[in-house]
Design an enzyme around this catalytic site. Structure first.
Site, short mmCIF file in Angstrom:
data_model
loop_
_atom_site.label_atom_id
_atom_site.label_comp_id
_atom_site.label_asym_id
_atom_site.label_seq_id
_atom_site.Cartn_x
_atom_site.Cartn_y
_atom_site.Cartn_z
N ARG A 149 34.20 51.98 -18.77
CA ARG A 149 33.80 52.27 -20.15
C ARG A 149 32.54 53.13 -20.12
O ARG A 149 31.78 53.12 -19.15
CB ARG A 149 33.53 50.97 -20.90
CG ARG A 149 34.72 50.03 -21.00
CD ARG A 149 34.33 48.75 -21.70
NE ARG A 149 35.47 47.84 -21.86
CZ ARG A 149 35.79 46.89 -20.98
NH1 ARG A 149 35.06 46.72 -19.88
NH2 ARG A 149 36.84 46.10 -21.19
N LYS A 173 32.41 43.92 -20.69
CA LYS A 173 32.31 43.12 -21.90
C LYS A 173 32.14 41.65 -21.54
O LYS A 173 32.71 41.17 -20.56
CB LYS A 173 33.56 43.30 -22.77
CG LYS A 173 33.65 44.68 -23.43
CD LYS A 173 34.81 44.75 -24.39
CE LYS A 173 34.84 46.07 -25.14
NZ LYS A 173 35.97 46.16 -26.09
N HIS A 246 35.98 58.19 -24.07
CA HIS A 246 36.89 57.07 -23.80
C HIS A 246 38.28 57.57 -23.44
O HIS A 246 39.08 56.85 -22.83
CB HIS A 246 36.95 56.16 -25.02
CG HIS A 246 37.21 54.72 -24.68
ND1 HIS A 246 36.31 53.96 -23.96
CD2 HIS A 246 38.27 53.91 -24.95
CE1 HIS A 246 36.80 52.73 -23.81
NE2 HIS A 246 37.99 52.68 -24.39
N ARG A 249 39.04 57.19 -19.84
CA ARG A 249 39.47 55.84 -19.46
C ARG A 249 40.97 55.66 -19.77
O ARG A 249 41.71 55.11 -18.95
CB ARG A 249 38.63 54.81 -20.20
CG ARG A 249 39.00 53.35 -19.98
CD ARG A 249 37.94 52.47 -20.64
NE ARG A 249 38.37 51.10 -20.83
CZ ARG A 249 38.22 50.13 -19.94
NH1 ARG A 249 37.70 50.41 -18.74
NH2 ARG A 249 38.58 48.90 -20.20
N HIS A 272 40.17 44.26 -18.40
CA HIS A 272 40.76 43.65 -19.59
C HIS A 272 40.97 42.16 -19.34
O HIS A 272 41.54 41.77 -18.32
CB HIS A 272 42.11 44.29 -19.92
CG HIS A 272 41.99 45.65 -20.52
ND1 HIS A 272 43.04 46.55 -20.56
CD2 HIS A 272 40.95 46.28 -21.12
CE1 HIS A 272 42.65 47.66 -21.16
NE2 HIS A 272 41.38 47.53 -21.50
N TYR A 281 49.24 50.96 -22.64
CA TYR A 281 49.39 52.16 -21.82
C TYR A 281 50.82 52.35 -21.34
O TYR A 281 51.19 53.45 -20.93
CB TYR A 281 48.42 52.11 -20.63
CG TYR A 281 46.99 52.14 -21.08
CD1 TYR A 281 46.44 53.29 -21.63
CD2 TYR A 281 46.18 51.02 -20.98
CE1 TYR A 281 45.13 53.32 -22.06
CE2 TYR A 281 44.87 51.03 -21.41
CZ TYR A 281 44.35 52.19 -21.95
OH TYR A 281 43.06 52.21 -22.39
#
Length: 300
Positions: A149, A173, A246, A249, A272, A281
């Site tokens: 990120r 995150k 982004h 990514r 994730h 994706y």
């Protein structure tokens, strides 16, 4: 009765101290819950005990009438849910009034990305004969070559680059750390930047001894706005479609799947928590699907 604002402040303090949430997440909670408390006060609701499902439905309807985007409405409702769930767990509520609260269904747009050839061309655009160009090439190579990120790239420190293992350690995150590989072009670009680019930029900060890997033109840590400017500058100069950083990514993940990578491996690389987040994706990985079709169908 205890004031709603008091519970909000206690919740935010707990988020910082107990859950170790990022400043951005806490700031978003503060803004959303502050808006809810201000709106509720106009309806003469200032105590936590007076928050009920009818009030919450009216709040969601109010946001819709103000033409907030569906994603914004969902986020604000989620913030209120988090507050009420915390209050329930702490015994401040006997029941959760947000249980069963519905919000507008989110459209999930497919991510915008670059073709592999365009992504490679973008990474090679920055000049290698001056400090900023060396930084930009290293930055773009890391974003595309590792799929991190933008916030993770900006947060990278010098000691988080392991040239021996060919990896970088990033803080994702929820403050979860993960180690991801870097491509050979990225390693070469980082080494060139560290030798010929970063020392020049670091001197511009005077006595600053920043540990940051990527520095701005003043010798301070590069921020996310600076990264967006870098991306925009090169895309515009090349006449390519405007995209945010982004997109690199997204391109990283899609090109891995196109190459036959396992979905769970891509999930780990992206950091994730939920596999469903990674599965988007699979909808854009058309090249891999076409290859399977052409190899398998008798009439292809």
């Amino acid at each position: 009765m205890t004031g709603l604002l008091d519970h909000i402040e206690a919740f935010l303090t707990a988020c910082s101290a107990e859950r170790d949430l990022s400043e951005h997440t806490i700031a978003a909670y503060r803004a959303d819950l502050g808006q809810f408390a201000e709106w509720a006060a106009r309806s003469h609701v200032v105590a936590l005990e007076d928050v009920d499902r009818k009030l919450l439905r009216r709040f969601v309807a109010f946001l819709g009438q103000r033409d907030y985007a569906r994603r914004s409405i969902a986020r604000k409702a989620s913030s209120v849910r988090a507050l009420l769930k915390w209050c329930l767990l702490r015994g401040y509520l006997s029941a959760d009034p947000s249980q069963g609260l519905t919000v507008p269904k989110l459209d999930r747009p497919l991510p915008r990305l670059l073709r592999a050839t365009d992504a490679a061309r973008l990474c090679e655009l920055p000049p290698t004969d001056e400090p900023v160009g060396l930084r930009d090439r290293a930055l773009l190579e890391v974003l595309y070559g590792s799929g991190v990120r933008v916030s993770e790239a900006c947060g990278l420190d010098l000691d988080e680059v392991d040239f021996t293992q060919g990896t970088i350690s990033v803080l994702g995150k929820g403050r979860k750390e993960r180690r991801v590989p870097v491509s050979e072009p990225a390693r070469d670009a980082i080494e060139a930047y560290l030798e010929h680019g970063r020392p020049v930029l670091a001197k511009r900060a005077g006595d600053d001894q920043s540990a940051a890997l990527f520095l701005n033109t003043r010798g301070k840590r590069l921020n996310q706005r600076g990264v967006r400017h870098v991306m925009s500058r090169y895309l515009t100069a090349e006449g390519m479609a405007p995209l945010g950083p982004h997109a690199l990514r997204h391109s990283f993940a899609t090109h891995l799947l196109d190459g036959g990578a396992d979905l769970r491996a891509v999930q780990e690389l992206l950091g994730h928590e939920n596999l469903a987040t990674t599965q988007i994706y699979t909808h854009v990985s058309t090249e891999r699907l076409k290859a399977v079709y052409e190899q398998s169908h008798p009439r292809a």
